[in-house]
Design a protein around this motif. Structure first.
Motif, short mmCIF file in Angstrom:
data_model
loop_
_atom_site.label_atom_id
_atom_site.label_comp_id
_atom_site.label_asym_id
_atom_site.label_seq_id
_atom_site.Cartn_x
_atom_site.Cartn_y
_atom_site.Cartn_z
N THR A 113 0.82 -1.21 0.00
CA THR A 113 0.00 0.00 0.00
C THR A 113 0.85 1.26 0.00
O THR A 113 0.44 2.26 -0.54
N MET A 114 2.01 1.23 0.62
CA MET A 114 2.88 2.40 0.66
C MET A 114 4.19 2.09 -0.05
O MET A 114 4.78 1.03 0.16
N PRO A 115 4.65 3.00 -0.87
CA PRO A 115 5.94 2.76 -1.54
C PRO A 115 7.10 2.97 -0.56
O PRO A 115 6.96 3.64 0.46
N SER A 116 8.21 2.41 -0.91
CA SER A 116 9.38 2.58 -0.05
C SER A 116 10.00 3.95 -0.31
O SER A 116 9.84 4.53 -1.39
N PRO A 117 10.74 4.47 0.66
CA PRO A 117 11.39 5.77 0.45
C PRO A 117 12.39 5.75 -0.70
O PRO A 117 12.51 6.73 -1.44
N ALA A 118 13.07 4.64 -0.88
CA ALA A 118 14.04 4.55 -1.96
C ALA A 118 13.37 4.65 -3.33
O ALA A 118 13.87 5.34 -4.23
N ARG A 119 12.24 3.96 -3.48
CA ARG A 119 11.52 4.03 -4.76
C ARG A 119 11.02 5.44 -5.03
O ARG A 119 11.04 5.91 -6.17
N CYS A 120 10.56 6.12 -3.99
CA CYS A 120 10.08 7.50 -4.16
C CYS A 120 11.22 8.42 -4.58
O CYS A 120 11.06 9.25 -5.48
N LEU A 121 12.36 8.28 -3.92
CA LEU A 121 13.48 9.15 -4.23
C LEU A 121 14.07 8.86 -5.59
O LEU A 121 14.48 9.77 -6.32
N ILE A 122 14.10 7.60 -6.00
CA ILE A 122 14.56 7.26 -7.35
C ILE A 122 13.59 7.81 -8.39
O ILE A 122 14.00 8.36 -9.41
N GLY A 123 12.30 7.69 -8.12
CA GLY A 123 11.30 8.27 -9.02
C GLY A 123 11.43 9.78 -9.11
O GLY A 123 11.26 10.36 -10.19
N ALA A 124 11.74 10.43 -7.99
CA ALA A 124 11.93 11.88 -7.99
C ALA A 124 13.14 12.27 -8.83
O ALA A 124 13.10 13.26 -9.57
N LEU A 125 14.20 11.49 -8.74
CA LEU A 125 15.39 11.76 -9.55
C LEU A 125 15.11 11.58 -11.03
O LEU A 125 15.56 12.37 -11.87
N ILE A 126 14.36 10.55 -11.37
CA ILE A 126 14.02 10.31 -12.77
C ILE A 126 13.13 11.43 -13.31
O ILE A 126 13.35 11.96 -14.40
N ALA A 127 12.14 11.84 -12.51
CA ALA A 127 11.26 12.93 -12.93
C ALA A 127 12.02 14.24 -13.05
O ALA A 127 11.77 15.04 -13.97
N ALA A 128 12.98 14.48 -12.16
CA ALA A 128 13.80 15.69 -12.24
C ALA A 128 14.67 15.68 -13.50
O ALA A 128 14.85 16.72 -14.15
N ALA A 129 15.19 14.52 -13.85
CA ALA A 129 15.99 14.43 -15.08
C ALA A 129 15.13 14.69 -16.32
O ALA A 129 15.56 15.38 -17.25
N ILE A 130 13.91 14.16 -16.32
CA ILE A 130 13.00 14.41 -17.44
C ILE A 130 12.63 15.88 -17.49
O ILE A 130 12.56 16.49 -18.58
N ALA A 131 12.40 16.50 -16.33
CA ALA A 131 12.07 17.93 -16.29
C ALA A 131 13.23 18.77 -16.80
O ALA A 131 13.02 19.74 -17.54
N PHE A 132 14.44 18.42 -16.43
CA PHE A 132 15.60 19.16 -16.91
C PHE A 132 15.74 19.00 -18.43
O PHE A 132 16.05 19.97 -19.13
N GLY A 133 15.51 17.79 -18.93
CA GLY A 133 15.55 17.58 -20.38
C GLY A 133 14.48 18.38 -21.11
O GLY A 133 14.74 18.97 -22.16
N ALA A 134 13.28 18.41 -20.54
CA ALA A 134 12.20 19.18 -21.16
C ALA A 134 12.51 20.67 -21.13
O ALA A 134 12.24 21.40 -22.08
N TYR A 135 13.11 21.14 -20.02
CA TYR A 135 13.48 22.55 -19.94
C TYR A 135 14.56 22.90 -20.97
O TYR A 135 14.50 23.93 -21.63
N SER A 136 15.55 22.03 -21.09
CA SER A 136 16.62 22.27 -22.06
C SER A 136 16.07 22.28 -23.48
O SER A 136 16.47 23.12 -24.31
N LEU A 137 15.17 21.35 -23.77
CA LEU A 137 14.56 21.31 -25.10
C LEU A 137 13.71 22.55 -25.35
O LEU A 137 13.74 23.13 -26.43
N MET A 138 12.95 22.98 -24.34
CA MET A 138 12.13 24.19 -24.48
C MET A 138 13.01 25.41 -24.74
O MET A 138 12.71 26.24 -25.59
N ASN A 139 14.11 25.50 -24.02
CA ASN A 139 15.04 26.62 -24.20
C ASN A 139 15.63 26.61 -25.61
O ASN A 139 15.72 27.65 -26.26
N ALA A 140 16.03 25.44 -26.10
CA ALA A 140 16.60 25.34 -27.44
C ALA A 140 15.56 25.70 -28.51
O ALA A 140 15.88 26.38 -29.50
#
Length: 104
Positions: free
Chosen positions: A10-37
Motif C-alpha cells: 500500500t505504501m511505496p518505499s522511500p528509496a523508490r520515491c526518491l529514485i522516481g523523484a530523480l528520474i522525474a527531475a531528469a526528465i524535467a531538466f531535459g524538457a526545460y533544455s529542449l524548451m530553451n533550445a
C-alpha cells in the motif's frame, strides 16, 4: 487453477520515491533544455512573410510549441517535488514507526 496476483504494497518505499523523484527531475531538466533550445531557435529565425494571416498562424504555432514544452517541464517538476516529499514522508514514518496506511 487461477493465478492470484502478488500482494501489492500500500505504501511505496522511500528509496523508490526518491529514485522516481530523480528520474522525474531528469526528465524535467531535459524538457526545460529542449524548451530553451526551441525558443532560441524560434527567436533567431524571423518570419519572412508580409501576409498577416501567415504571421498570425506562425506566431500561434510557435507559442503553442513553447507552451507545451513549458507545461511538460512544469508537470514533471511538480511530480518530482511530490515524489521527493512522499519519500521524505515515508522515510520519517518508517523511522518513527508511524504507519500512514489508512486501513489500519
Amino acid at each position: 487453477m487461477a493465478d492470484t496476483p502478488p500482494p501489492i504494497s500500500t505504501m511505496p518505499s522511500p528509496a523508490r520515491c526518491l529514485i522516481g523523484a530523480l528520474i522525474a527531475a531528469a526528465i524535467a531538466f531535459g524538457a526545460y533544455s529542449l524548451m530553451n533550445a526551441i525558443a532560441l531557435s524560434f527567436a533567431s529565425k524571423p518570419i519572412h512573410s508580409t501576409n498577416i494571416t501567415v504571421v498570425n498562424i506562425t506566431i500561434a504555432v510557435r507559442t503553442l510549441v513553447v507552451g507545451i514544452m513549458a507545461l511538460a517541464t512544469g508537470v514533471t517538476s511538480l511530480a518530482s517535488l511530490g515524489l521527493f516529499g512522499l519519500g521524505i514522508q515515508t522515510l520519517l514514518g518508517s523511522l518513527f514507526g508511524k504507519s500512514s496506511d489508512p486501513s489500519s
